[in-house]
Design a protein around this motif. Sequence first.
Motif, PDB file in Angstrom:
ATOM      1  N   ALA A 283      37.687  38.149  31.319  1.00 21.90           N
ATOM      2  CA  ALA A 283      36.376  38.757  31.578  1.00 21.90           C
ATOM      3  C   ALA A 283      36.016  38.663  33.058  1.00 21.90           C
ATOM      4  O   ALA A 283      35.262  39.489  33.572  1.00 21.90           O
ATOM      5  CB  ALA A 283      35.301  38.086  30.727  1.00 21.90           C
ATOM      6  N   VAL A 284      36.526  37.636  33.741  1.00 24.09           N
ATOM      7  CA  VAL A 284      36.364  37.564  35.196  1.00 24.09           C
ATOM      8  C   VAL A 284      37.730  37.247  35.818  1.00 24.09           C
ATOM      9  O   VAL A 284      38.555  36.590  35.194  1.00 24.09           O
ATOM     10  CB  VAL A 284      35.342  36.474  35.640  1.00 24.09           C
ATOM     11  N   ARG A 285      37.961  37.759  37.009  1.00 20.98           N
ATOM     12  CA  ARG A 285      39.171  37.443  37.770  1.00 20.98           C
ATOM     13  C   ARG A 285      38.838  37.599  39.247  1.00 20.98           C
ATOM     14  O   ARG A 285      38.524  38.714  39.690  1.00 20.98           O
ATOM     15  CB  ARG A 285      40.324  38.357  37.368  1.00 20.98           C
ATOM     16  N   PRO A 286      38.872  36.498  40.011  1.00 20.82           N
ATOM     17  CA  PRO A 286      38.502  36.615  41.423  1.00 20.82           C
ATOM     18  C   PRO A 286      39.291  37.706  42.145  1.00 20.82           C
ATOM     19  O   PRO A 286      40.517  37.823  41.963  1.00 20.82           O
ATOM     20  CB  PRO A 286      38.836  35.221  41.981  1.00 20.82           C
ATOM     21  N   LEU A 287      38.567  38.496  42.914  1.00 18.88           N
ATOM     22  CA  LEU A 287      39.179  39.589  43.655  1.00 18.88           C
ATOM     23  C   LEU A 287      39.730  39.028  44.967  1.00 18.88           C
ATOM     24  O   LEU A 287      38.995  38.883  45.942  1.00 18.88           O
ATOM     25  CB  LEU A 287      38.118  40.662  43.920  1.00 18.88           C
ATOM     26  N   VAL A 288      41.010  38.669  44.963  1.00 22.53           N
ATOM     27  CA  VAL A 288      41.647  38.163  46.182  1.00 22.53           C
ATOM     28  C   VAL A 288      42.281  39.364  46.873  1.00 22.53           C
ATOM     29  O   VAL A 288      43.286  39.894  46.420  1.00 22.53           O
ATOM     30  CB  VAL A 288      42.702  37.080  45.861  1.00 22.53           C
ATOM     31  N   SER A 289      41.652  39.810  47.970  1.00 29.89           N
ATOM     32  CA  SER A 289      42.154  41.022  48.629  1.00 29.89           C
ATOM     33  C   SER A 289      43.316  40.698  49.566  1.00 29.89           C
ATOM     34  O   SER A 289      44.177  41.541  49.796  1.00 29.89           O
ATOM     35  CB  SER A 289      41.033  41.732  49.374  1.00 29.89           C
ATOM     36  N   GLU A 290      43.339  39.474  50.120  1.00 23.55           N
ATOM     37  CA  GLU A 290      44.449  39.101  51.024  1.00 23.55           C
ATOM     38  C   GLU A 290      44.711  37.611  50.930  1.00 23.55           C
ATOM     39  O   GLU A 290      43.777  36.810  50.868  1.00 23.55           O
ATOM     40  CB  GLU A 290      44.094  39.398  52.480  1.00 23.55           C
TER      41      GLU A 290
END
Length: 324
Positions: A283-290
């Motif tokens: 339901a949640v997943r941290p958005l790690v862009s880099e």
Amino acid sequence: MQAWRVHTPGEPREAMRLEEVPDPVPGDGEVRLKVLAANVNFPDALLARGQYQIRPPLPFTPGVEICGETEDGRRVIANPTLPHGGFAEYVTAPAHALLPAPDTLDDAEAAALHIGYQTGWFGLHRRARLQPGETLLVHAAAGGVGSAAVQLGKAAGATVVGVVGGKAKARTAEELGCDLVIDRTGEDIVARVKEFTGGRGADVVYDPVGGDAYTASAKCVAFEGRIVVVGFAGGTVPAPALNHALVKNYAILGLHWGLYATKDPAAILACHGELTRLAAEGAVRPLVSERVPLTAAADAVQRVADGTTTGRLVVVPSLDGGSR
Ligand SMILES: NC(=O)c1ccc[n+]([C@@H]2O[C@H](COP(=O)([O-])OP(=O)(O)OC[C@H]3O[C@@H](n4cnc5c(N)ncnc54)[C@H](OP(=O)(O)O)[C@@H]3O)[C@@H](O)[C@H]2O)c1
């Protein structure tokens, strides 16, 4: 060990220096942790500039949250004890406040599950009492704190409106699941929110930006709505007219997540349990862009300071190849 240190406050790229320093020594009730991943937060920029509410003694290492490894091999989430922050190979942290890193997340994601999501959870649930079916407006919705609030709002059954600065961030906010995305650089926030809600406005506003974002929020908050004051990334602390809150029947709620560490530490633990469950369910997943090496930490902090990033930039010392 290697650590980034600020000797003289200033813009992160100039103020932070990568240096060889002794390993930090744990104080009473503290443990030493090997840094597996250290997430960049806007407060790291404020720390480097000397503008944060906490002013560690100089020189200090910024980096306010990490995923690390204990000397007995446990993978944990921690808030390092400043002046020995997370942009380093090792930190010290209070032993009683260590949280287990969820197995379903890698090191960078686990580091990013902490401050942004805890702040979102306390802001939306404990302070604003967000209800299923309500409309949640999130400013800087593609940012670190904002992306967490969008995911938590959707998980709570809210309709989520995301406000972002620019087309690339608008795409990110759409991918995060926002029901409506407003690009503040070319669209009228108030008109779009009123049109989307049939004139009612947003029940809950989550505002990490302040300034013009706050002004727009007060104009499009619903009857009995709640504006959660989370931060001032835009650089201006609003001075709202309280007669406006009276006339429109809305609440302005302050939120300082760090205070719960002393006022209600059990609630932080309970929240972590809830976040771990939500992460396991997807339901949640941290958005790690880099994911960047330790050598690139100052550049990463500068880019967050400049407001040009999406999600989280995470410093991963093993990417340098030199981690002990
Ligand atoms: N209250 C608490 O307990 C608590 C806890 C954690 C963080 N915070 C606060 O939450 C805020 C967000 O932190 P974060 O780490 O997640 O950062 P972030 O949201 O990833 O970055 C800040 C965002 O603010 C927006 N922004 C608008 N004007 C800006 C300007 N002049 N300069 C820079 N950014 C600007 C930008 O998004 P758009 O271009 O999309 O508008 C930018 O991406 C910070 O103010 C932080 O201090 C508060």
